[in-house]
Design a protein around this motif. Structure first.
Motif, PDB file in Angstrom:
ATOM      1  N   UNK A 112       0.806  -1.222   0.000  1.00 15.33           N
ATOM      2  CA  UNK A 112       0.000   0.000   0.000  1.00 15.33           C
ATOM      3  C   UNK A 112       0.843   1.279   0.000  1.00 15.33           C
ATOM      4  N   UNK A 113       2.023   1.242   0.612  1.00 11.80           N
ATOM      5  CA  UNK A 113       2.852   2.451   0.697  1.00 11.80           C
ATOM      6  C   UNK A 113       3.460   2.786  -0.661  1.00 11.80           C
ATOM      7  N   UNK A 114       3.831   1.762  -1.405  1.00  7.64           N
ATOM      8  CA  UNK A 114       4.319   1.988  -2.762  1.00  7.64           C
ATOM      9  C   UNK A 114       3.191   2.523  -3.642  1.00  7.64           C
ATOM     10  N   UNK A 115       2.000   1.974  -3.480  1.00 10.00           N
ATOM     11  CA  UNK A 115       0.846   2.448  -4.248  1.00 10.00           C
ATOM     12  C   UNK A 115       0.526   3.901  -3.906  1.00 10.00           C
TER      13      UNK A 115
ATOM     14  N   UNK B 133      12.489   4.315  -6.866  1.00 13.27           N
ATOM     15  CA  UNK B 133      13.149   4.844  -8.065  1.00 13.27           C
ATOM     16  C   UNK B 133      12.341   4.491  -9.311  1.00 13.27           C
ATOM     17  N   UNK B 134      11.773   3.301  -9.337  1.00 12.91           N
ATOM     18  CA  UNK B 134      10.971   2.891 -10.494  1.00 12.91           C
ATOM     19  C   UNK B 134       9.748   3.799 -10.654  1.00 12.91           C
ATOM     20  N   UNK B 135       9.125   4.141  -9.533  1.00 11.49           N
ATOM     21  CA  UNK B 135       7.967   5.047  -9.603  1.00 11.49           C
ATOM     22  C   UNK B 135       8.404   6.440 -10.051  1.00 11.49           C
ATOM     23  N   UNK B 136       9.502   6.918  -9.509  1.00 20.28           N
ATOM     24  CA  UNK B 136      10.000   8.227  -9.931  1.00 20.28           C
ATOM     25  C   UNK B 136      10.263   8.254 -11.436  1.00 20.28           C
ATOM     26  N   UNK B 137      10.613   7.119 -11.979  1.00 19.13           N
ATOM     27  CA  UNK B 137      10.865   7.032 -13.412  1.00 19.13           C
ATOM     28  C   UNK B 137       9.626   7.211 -14.265  1.00 19.13           C
ATOM     29  N   UNK B 138       8.449   7.101 -13.641  1.00 17.52           N
ATOM     30  CA  UNK B 138       7.197   7.283 -14.396  1.00 17.52           C
ATOM     31  C   UNK B 138       6.777   8.753 -14.461  1.00 17.52           C
TER      32      UNK B 138
END
Length: 488
Positions: free
Chosen positions: A220-223, A317-322
């Motif tokens: 949930x925190x990543x989401x 980092x993967x989310x920041x890449x979006x």
């Protein structure tokens, strides 16, 4: 509609542990009087607008009285200011009174800004001035009616109490309303203090009350971080599309809900300058118009760091890449709409970039250009009102040839396109000189009618409003001399 006196205030934020806030009573504003109210917002809150002018409401919204169901608190947070981490900030002049339930079911928090000293005031006096309160009142409501996510402003209460900034001014309290006033800095403080349990508590609170769909995710925190990233990218795309400059995009001024928050040295661009700086304190141009998308990402990096106790670095980092793709897609979608383009074409980005280079070279008025562009016709002889915006018409004509070909490619119909474009290109924005005129009348004559009149105009920014035509013209020469700072 309910009278203000019949509203029931809850204390959702105050269910968090005491580490997240300090209990503070407001400092009464001497002899307060109403300056302005937002009747559209009052209606959305289920409150009769007239009841906000009654003595009980004036008392509460000026910090001069408290109801038994209110437990005002100042929130604590930290943040990066102009790129430098400040270990403790917090609400230095704002107090959260509580929340009420709107007719649509949302819980809306009420905050009074300018309510006096708090433990987080640092060197400040805890007060807001009439000038800055009028600016925030008008702009936050204007942004809402432009369709841009924002905190709202319900009321301004004034006083003759002197407040000292660059000059002596008078005090005011503005009532702000939002689903939450939590910021990126709300998480940063606990990360940098090593209080990782509090990060989890705060993240759980935000997910439970504001991002419930995240509860179903594997993490949930990543989401949550992915949703904040998406909202931030889309918010800044909306800013760019209307030429809005925030002026002080510190990480403590970034909303966890993706709202425009903390109106200070903001401004809408007049003559287009990609590197426009609206905050005269921003000497290096860190928060210039063309830097806002990148600064949004920089601030998300700060938030990502604060979430490391909950989410792996690789995942963050993967989310920041979006972010960049999300921003560019949202921005391009809005710019296509501004140009009246209904289909996607591979050269659209180049067509748009070419236009912005031309606007920049001529310092063409951003808002007036796009509004006039709705009248673009296939016959050049009918396009003089647009061509007249450019010192060298030939440069516009060169771009217009490409634009005409692009319109023909998708079979665009002039009259239909004009209607579509006028729904997304505002005729009326809160130019700084319009705000200054309303401020001067309020300050010098104690006449608040211009605030009310301007607010009514900005409720319908896309409509033709003949009675407000003067607000849609070019800014006067003296507008270039207007200087706004963090005290504005």
């Amino acid at each position: 509609m309910n009278a203000f006196s019949s509203l029931g205030f809850g204390q959702r934020f105050q269910t968090l542990p005491p580490a997240f806030y300090r209990r503070v009573d407001p400092t009464p504003l001497p002899d307060p009087y109403p300056v302005a109210i937002s009747r559209p917002l009052a209606a959305e809150l289920g409150v009769a607008g007239e009841s906000l002018l009654a003595a009980d409401a004036v008392g509460v919204l000026s910090g001069s009285a408290l109801r038994p169901d209110m437990r005002p608190v100042a929130a604590i947070y930290s943040g990066h200011q102009f790129g430098v981490y400040v270990p403790q900030l917090g609400d230095g002049r704002a107090l959260l009174l509580g929340d009420t339930k709107a007719p649509d079911g949302r819980l809306m928090e009420w905050q009074i800004k300018g309510a006096g000293l708090t433990p987080f005031s640092r060197m400040g006096d805890g007060r807001a001035v009439l000038r800055s309160s009028i600016r925030e009142f008008l702009c936050s409501e204007a942004m809402h009616h432009l369709g841009i996510p924002t905190t709202r402003a319900l009321a301004i209460m004034g006083s003759d109490e002197p407040v000292y900034r660059e000059t002596t001014e008078t005090a005011a309290v503005v009532t702000r309303v939002a689903e939450s006033f939590l910021r990126f800095g709300s998480f940063e403080l606990f990360y940098h203090r090593g209080m990782h349990d509090e990060i989890r508590v705060l993240a759980d609170y935000v997910i439970r009350h504001h991002y419930p769909a995240c509860q179903e995710a594997a993490n949930p925190y990543l989401a949550l971080f992915a949703e904040v990233t998406r909202r931030t990218a889309e918010l800044i795309a909306q800013w760019q599309a209307v030429g809005f400059c925030h002026g002080v995009m510190n990480s403590d001024n970034m909303s966890i809900l993706g709202l425009t928050i903390d109106y200070g040295p903001f401004g809408f661009i007049d003559g287009f300058n990609a590197a426009h700086i609206c905050n005269h304190s921003d000497h290096a141009g860190r928060y210039a118009y063309n830097q806002q998308p990148q600064i949004g990402l920089w601030n998300l990096h700060c938030l990502a760091s604060a979430l490391l106790p909950l989410v792996s670095e690789e995942e963050l980092v993967a989310v920041l890449g979006t972010y960049r793709d999300t921003f560019e897609a949202a921005h391009l979608m809005r710019l296509r709409a501004k140009l009246g383009l209904t289909a996607e074409y591979e050269d659209d980005a180049d067509l748009i970039n070419s236009l912005f280079l031309t606007l920049h070279a001529h310092r063409t008025d951003f808002t007036i250009f796009f509004r006039r562009l709705a009248g673009f016709r296939q016959d050049d002889a009918l396009n003089d009102p647009i061509r007249d915006l450019f010192v060298e018409r030939e440069q516009f004509d060169a771009w217009a040839r490409r634009y005409r070909e692009r319109l023909a490619w998708e079979g665009s119909v002039d009259t239909e396109r004009a209607l579509q474009m006028n729904r997304v290109n505002p005729k009326y924005i809160l130019r700084n000189y319009l705000a200054e005129a309303a401020i001067a009348k309020a300050r010098d004559e104690r006449d608040y009618s211009e605030i009310e009149r301007l607010a009514r105009c900005l409720e319908k920014p896309f409509d033709e409003q003949p009675e407000f035509e003067a607000y849609a013209g070019f800014p006067p020469e003296w507008a270039e001399e207007i200087s706004v700072s963090c005290s504005s």
